[in-house]
Design an enzyme around this catalytic site. Structure first.
Site, PDB file in Angstrom:
ATOM      1  N   CYS A 195     -16.827 -36.072 -65.620  1.00  8.23           N
ATOM      2  CA  CYS A 195     -16.206 -34.929 -66.303  1.00  8.23           C
ATOM      3  C   CYS A 195     -17.152 -33.766 -66.573  1.00  8.23           C
ATOM      4  O   CYS A 195     -16.918 -32.641 -66.122  1.00  8.23           O
ATOM      5  CB  CYS A 195     -15.598 -35.395 -67.625  1.00  8.23           C
ATOM      6  N   HIS A 213     -15.646 -30.576 -71.307  1.00 14.62           N
ATOM      7  CA  HIS A 213     -15.883 -31.951 -71.716  1.00 14.62           C
ATOM      8  C   HIS A 213     -16.273 -31.925 -73.190  1.00 14.62           C
ATOM      9  O   HIS A 213     -17.292 -31.363 -73.571  1.00 14.62           O
ATOM     10  CB  HIS A 213     -17.013 -32.561 -70.885  1.00 14.62           C
TER      11      HIS A 213
END
Length: 547
Positions: A123, A179
């Site tokens: 991510c 993220h």
């Protein structure tokens, strides 16, 4: 005019109201014609004005009128992120049973990139790379931590969102875009994320000591109480509000599903009766021809072992949950698109739908991401709206790194010469146009995978290699450069050609890097992901994040 900096920090990235680019740039045609008459009735009849001067003045007027009369309002941007979504989408054909009618309808409105890839298979570095327009090998952001604002060289970098704010756009967001928490300098408005995501107890993956996020199954929580639904509902209502404002908008909407925990309600599970769910194709010998470094790089002890999934009869349950979650998210995408239609701005909005990376559900005997194979690197990427061809597919190897320069191009903002990506604009109007390079994905310093239209070539930091021919081996079961194999001249030529696109720079990992889940980088085995992230957080004084 809506200029509140909800969640912004200080003056960094604040755009003065005077520089906002109003939507109503299109000149009224009747006013233009009136100006033409006034000019003809006043300036041209003046006897003392030489004919040459009259001709020059007329020419300037024609240019002025042609420019202003055709000036259209800048397009808005609707930016939809779906976490951990692989090619199990109807228009991608990754799973024969998946039902995603809303994303499929969006694909018919635009260009579907069938060979798009992330630049990092987890991510944080994938999203940082996309939003900064810089490769992981350029920045040193390879893993889940640290936060890019906490370290050099990315601490003061201008994100794609900041560039649009500087260009006069109003930036609003909710859900998972970055993220962890949203980046305050990137947005004018950050809507807090609310709604149910997971309960106290797991449902199916109840092995003691396992990561609390790793689970899957049917839940009894109503759809409208779940986090992603609340996000979609807000976005659908936000679009008409944004459309009513003067400035063009950039709305970033992030869905958490199908990221673990992979939960959905009965309505979505009922689409996929368990005894009818089809499993991905695998072969027991899949990992036999892999170099040792590839096995260590992809250890990922946070995810369950494929052998455990098979032995405990959970493989089919997890596949069912992933399919159900994808259909749920597809419904939410439809809600957002309905909100765009209701706003009256659908004809003047560029839509981008994407995922940060793919996801293994048993392919190559692996689960989750953190690999340099097709199931992880390949992502959905769909463009629709202004300047985009309709109902077309493009097989050129492109990357998320190319989205930043593409949106600048489509929205008429000045290009930035510090970006590693290239504009896809030509492919959006002509998907068969030539494209000069393969897509690059990197996991850890000097571990690179290059994906062309036919071959995938991977070079690891120790010099080990993999080569797959997608024309004959779409599952990547046969490593053509494994020991004992004889390379053909065609294969050698493919390797030589792809090697030419390896990064010239391989930055060291930034301080506090963690979250690889690999023993190659001091993690995995005796060091859990949670512990690694805790250490990284202590080193960088950033809150630990593992979702």
């Amino acid at each position: 005019m809506k200029l509140a900096m909800s969640g912004a920090d200080g003056d960094r990235g604040v755009i003065p109201a005077a520089t906002r680019f109003p939507k109503n740039q299109r000149l009224d045609t009747q006013k233009t014609l009136n100006l033409d008459r006034i000019f003809a009735q006043t300036l041209l009849p003046i006897p003392s004005l030489p004919n040459r001067m009259k001709s020059i003045a007329t020419a300037f007027l024609v240019i002025f009128l042609a420019t202003t009369a055709s000036a259209a309002p800048p397009p808005n941007v609707l930016f939809i992120s779906i976490d951990d979504l692989n090619d199990w989408v109807g228009c991608y054909g990754g799973h024969p049973q998946v039902q995603t009618p809303n994303i499929d309808a969006l694909a018919r409105r635009g260009v579907t990139f069938t060979n798009a890839h992330c630049q990092a298979p987890i991510c944080n570095p994938s999203r940082v790379s996309m939003f900064l327009g810089k490769l992981p090998s350029t920045t040193g952001m390879y893993f889940l931590g640290p936060n890019f604002r906490s370290v050099d060289p990315t601490r003061d970098d201008e994100t794609m969102f900041q560039t649009f704010r500087r260009g006069g756009y109003f930036l609003s967001t909710r859900g998972k875009i970055f993220h962890g928490k949203a980046d305050p300098p990137s947005f004018d408005h950050i809507e807090p994320t609310k709604g149910w995501r997971r309960g106290r107890d797991k449902i199916r993956y109840t092995v003691p000591g396992t990561n609390p996020l790793w689970d899957w199954g049917q839940v009894d929580v109503p759809d409208d109480e779940q986090r992603d639904f609340v996000t979609a509902e807000w976005a659908a209502a936000e679009l008409p509000r944004l459309a009513a404002e003067d400035e063009p908008f950039f709305l970033a909407v992030g869905f958490h599903l199908p990221h673990v925990p992979i939960y959905a309600s009965k309505k979505w599970f009922d689409l996929y009766p368990l005894d009818q769910v089809k499993l991905p194709s695998t072969t027991r010998s899949d990992r036999d021809d892999l170099p040792e470094i590839a096995k260590r790089l992809t250890e990922n002890p946070t995810a369950p072992r494929h052998s455990w999934m098979v032995e405990n009869d959970e493989w089919r349950h997890a596949v069912q949950a992933y399919l159900a979650a994808n259909s749920f998210v597809d419904h939410l995408v439809g809600m957002v698109l309905d909100g765009l239609e209701a706003s009256g701005e659908a004809d003047n909005t560029v839509i981008v739908l994407w995922s940060d990376h793919g996801f293994h559900l048993g392919e190559k005997l692996r689960w989750a991401k953190r690999t340099l194979w097709e199931e992880t690197t390949r992502v959905p990427l769909i463009f629709a709206g202004n300047g985009v061809a309709e109902n077309r597919r493009c097989g050129r190897p492109v990357g998320l790194i190319d989205v930043f320069p593409t949106l600048l191009d489509l929205c008429g903002l000045p290009p930035r010469d510090d970006l590693d990506g290239m504009s896809l604009r030509e492919l959006l109007s002509n998907p068969d146009a030539s494209w000069p390079r393969p897509a690059l994905c990197t996991f850890g310093p000097s571990n690179h995978s290059l994906r062309g239209e036919r071959y995938r070539y991977t070079l690891y930091a120790d010099g080990s290699e993999e080569l797959y021919d997608h024309r004959t081996d779409p599952n990547e079961w046969s490593n053509l450069v494994a020991r004992g194999n004889t390379l053909t001249p065609e294969h050698r030529a493919a390797i030589d050609q792809l090697r030419g696109y390896l990064p010239k720079t391989n930055a060291d990992p930034v301080p506090g890097s963690a979250g690889s889940d690999s023993s190659l980088y001091g993690e995995g085995g005796d060091v859990s992901l949670n512990e690694a992230m805790k250490r990284a957080a202590e080193n960088t004084k950033q809150p630990a994040k593992n979702d």
